[in-house]
Motif scaffolding. Structure first.
Motif, PDB file in Angstrom:
ATOM      1  N   UNK A 115       0.802  -1.216   0.000  1.00 20.58           N
ATOM      2  CA  UNK A 115       0.000   0.000   0.000  1.00 20.58           C
ATOM      3  C   UNK A 115       0.832   1.261   0.000  1.00 20.58           C
ATOM      4  N   UNK A 116       0.324   2.285   0.684  1.00 20.02           N
ATOM      5  CA  UNK A 116       0.981   3.581   0.626  1.00 20.02           C
ATOM      6  C   UNK A 116       0.941   4.347   1.930  1.00 20.02           C
ATOM      7  N   UNK A 117       1.659   5.476   1.919  1.00 24.63           N
ATOM      8  CA  UNK A 117       1.694   6.380   3.072  1.00 24.63           C
ATOM      9  C   UNK A 117       1.628   7.814   2.549  1.00 24.63           C
ATOM     10  N   UNK A 118       0.699   8.592   3.084  1.00 31.28           N
ATOM     11  CA  UNK A 118       0.670  10.035   2.847  1.00 31.28           C
ATOM     12  C   UNK A 118       1.548  10.666   3.921  1.00 31.28           C
ATOM     13  N   UNK A 119       2.536  11.436   3.486  1.00 36.59           N
ATOM     14  CA  UNK A 119       3.471  12.110   4.398  1.00 36.59           C
ATOM     15  C   UNK A 119       3.172  13.598   4.373  1.00 36.59           C
ATOM     16  N   UNK A 120       3.069  14.205   5.554  1.00 36.24           N
ATOM     17  CA  UNK A 120       2.734  15.621   5.605  1.00 36.24           C
ATOM     18  C   UNK A 120       3.394  16.275   6.813  1.00 36.24           C
ATOM     19  N   UNK A 121       3.619  17.573   6.693  1.00 41.23           N
ATOM     20  CA  UNK A 121       4.209  18.329   7.808  1.00 41.23           C
ATOM     21  C   UNK A 121       3.134  19.093   8.566  1.00 41.23           C
ATOM     22  N   UNK A 122       1.907  18.623   8.456  1.00 39.84           N
ATOM     23  CA  UNK A 122       0.776  19.180   9.180  1.00 39.84           C
ATOM     24  C   UNK A 122       0.233  18.056  10.068  1.00 39.84           C
ATOM     25  N   UNK A 123      -0.819  18.347  10.806  1.00 40.35           N
ATOM     26  CA  UNK A 123      -1.357  17.331  11.693  1.00 40.35           C
ATOM     27  C   UNK A 123      -2.133  16.276  10.911  1.00 40.35           C
ATOM     28  N   UNK A 124      -2.147  15.066  11.451  1.00 38.21           N
ATOM     29  CA  UNK A 124      -2.695  13.901  10.768  1.00 38.21           C
ATOM     30  C   UNK A 124      -4.200  13.981  10.513  1.00 38.21           C
ATOM     31  N   UNK A 125      -4.939  14.578  11.429  1.00 35.94           N
ATOM     32  CA  UNK A 125      -6.394  14.585  11.319  1.00 35.94           C
ATOM     33  C   UNK A 125      -6.914  15.635  10.345  1.00 35.94           C
ATOM     34  N   UNK A 126      -6.069  16.236   9.565  1.00 34.05           N
ATOM     35  CA  UNK A 126      -6.477  17.261   8.613  1.00 34.05           C
ATOM     36  C   UNK A 126      -6.391  16.759   7.183  1.00 34.05           C
ATOM     37  N   UNK A 127      -5.654  17.495   6.363  1.00 31.62           N
ATOM     38  CA  UNK A 127      -5.546  17.192   4.942  1.00 31.62           C
ATOM     39  C   UNK A 127      -5.003  15.791   4.690  1.00 31.62           C
ATOM     40  N   UNK A 128      -4.028  15.364   5.454  1.00 30.41           N
ATOM     41  CA  UNK A 128      -3.400  14.061   5.211  1.00 30.41           C
ATOM     42  C   UNK A 128      -4.408  12.916   5.296  1.00 30.41           C
ATOM     43  N   UNK A 129      -5.226  12.903   6.333  1.00 25.91           N
ATOM     44  CA  UNK A 129      -6.223  11.833   6.479  1.00 25.91           C
ATOM     45  C   UNK A 129      -7.265  11.905   5.378  1.00 25.91           C
ATOM     46  N   UNK A 130      -7.669  13.103   5.032  1.00 26.80           N
ATOM     47  CA  UNK A 130      -8.644  13.284   3.954  1.00 26.80           C
ATOM     48  C   UNK A 130      -8.080  12.786   2.623  1.00 26.80           C
ATOM     49  N   UNK A 131      -6.843  13.127   2.352  1.00 33.13           N
ATOM     50  CA  UNK A 131      -6.217  12.708   1.100  1.00 33.13           C
ATOM     51  C   UNK A 131      -5.976  11.199   1.099  1.00 33.13           C
ATOM     52  N   UNK A 132      -5.527  10.643   2.215  1.00 31.73           N
ATOM     53  CA  UNK A 132      -5.328   9.190   2.302  1.00 31.73           C
ATOM     54  C   UNK A 132      -6.646   8.460   2.037  1.00 31.73           C
ATOM     55  N   UNK A 133      -7.727   8.970   2.596  1.00 38.62           N
ATOM     56  CA  UNK A 133      -9.048   8.376   2.372  1.00 38.62           C
ATOM     57  C   UNK A 133      -9.413   8.450   0.887  1.00 38.62           C
ATOM     58  N   UNK A 134      -9.205   9.604   0.280  1.00 40.73           N
ATOM     59  CA  UNK A 134      -9.492   9.790  -1.142  1.00 40.73           C
ATOM     60  C   UNK A 134      -8.713   8.780  -1.980  1.00 40.73           C
TER      61      UNK A 134
END
Length: 179
Positions: A115-134
């Protein structure tokens, strides 16, 4: 570079350019549009003079989707992991919102064993989780996130909250790939 707070603004567009060509592209997009833009910039992008190219293998062990400063750490981690025989896709992300998962990215993810990992320098419950879900909804693979730790930050080494380092990405990938 905390862009998740702006993600909830309807109609706003969010980009995180890290290379000279991305900055030029971002500026051109902004000048040719009437929408609100939030440019999530990281100071480390100012020193960067190189372009970042995606790495996509026919069959990878894992696919990384890094945003902002984590793009440099993802490249370092990929080098470390490939020395150990792992194949790592790195698909560099510029657009945070609207996020569009390209067909070639979905194919690369589906061809990744773990699978994959979305890496971000922001908090997890924001854009990163939304993008990972998408991304997950467009694929048949699990997509995790690796972001800032869930704690407040200060301006001292003992209390700073930094984005995932190459070493942290390296360890997370090895954990996911069971090596």
């Amino acid at each position: 570079s905390h862009h998740s707070i702006y993600q909830r603004m309807p109609g706003a567009k969010i980009l995180s350019p890290m290379t000279p060509k991305e900055w030029l592209y971002t500026y051109e997009q902004f000048m040719n549009d009437d929408d609100v833009y939030y440019i999530s910039e990281h100071r480390k992008s100012y020193d960067n003079t190189e372009e970042l190219e995606d790495t996509i293998h026919d069959r990878a062990d894992i696919t990384l989707f890094p945003f902002s400063i984590t793009r440099f750490a993802a490249e370092e981690a990929k080098t470390m992991l490939e020395k150990e025989g792992l194949k790592v896709n790195v698909i560099h992300q510029l657009w945070i919102k609207p996020f569009v998962c390209k067909e070639e990215w979905t194919k690369a993810l589906n061809n990744s064993a773990f699978g994959g990992i979305v890496l971000d320098d922001d908090y997890e419950e924001g854009a990163a989780s939304s993008i990972a879900h998408n991304i997950m909804m467009n694929s048949n693979k699990k997509v995790r996130t690796l972001c800032l730790r869930h704690r407040t930050a200060g301006f001292h080494p003992s209390v700073d909250n930094l984005p995932p380092s190459a070493e942290e990405i390296y360890r997370k990938v090895k954990e996911i790939c069971n090596v």
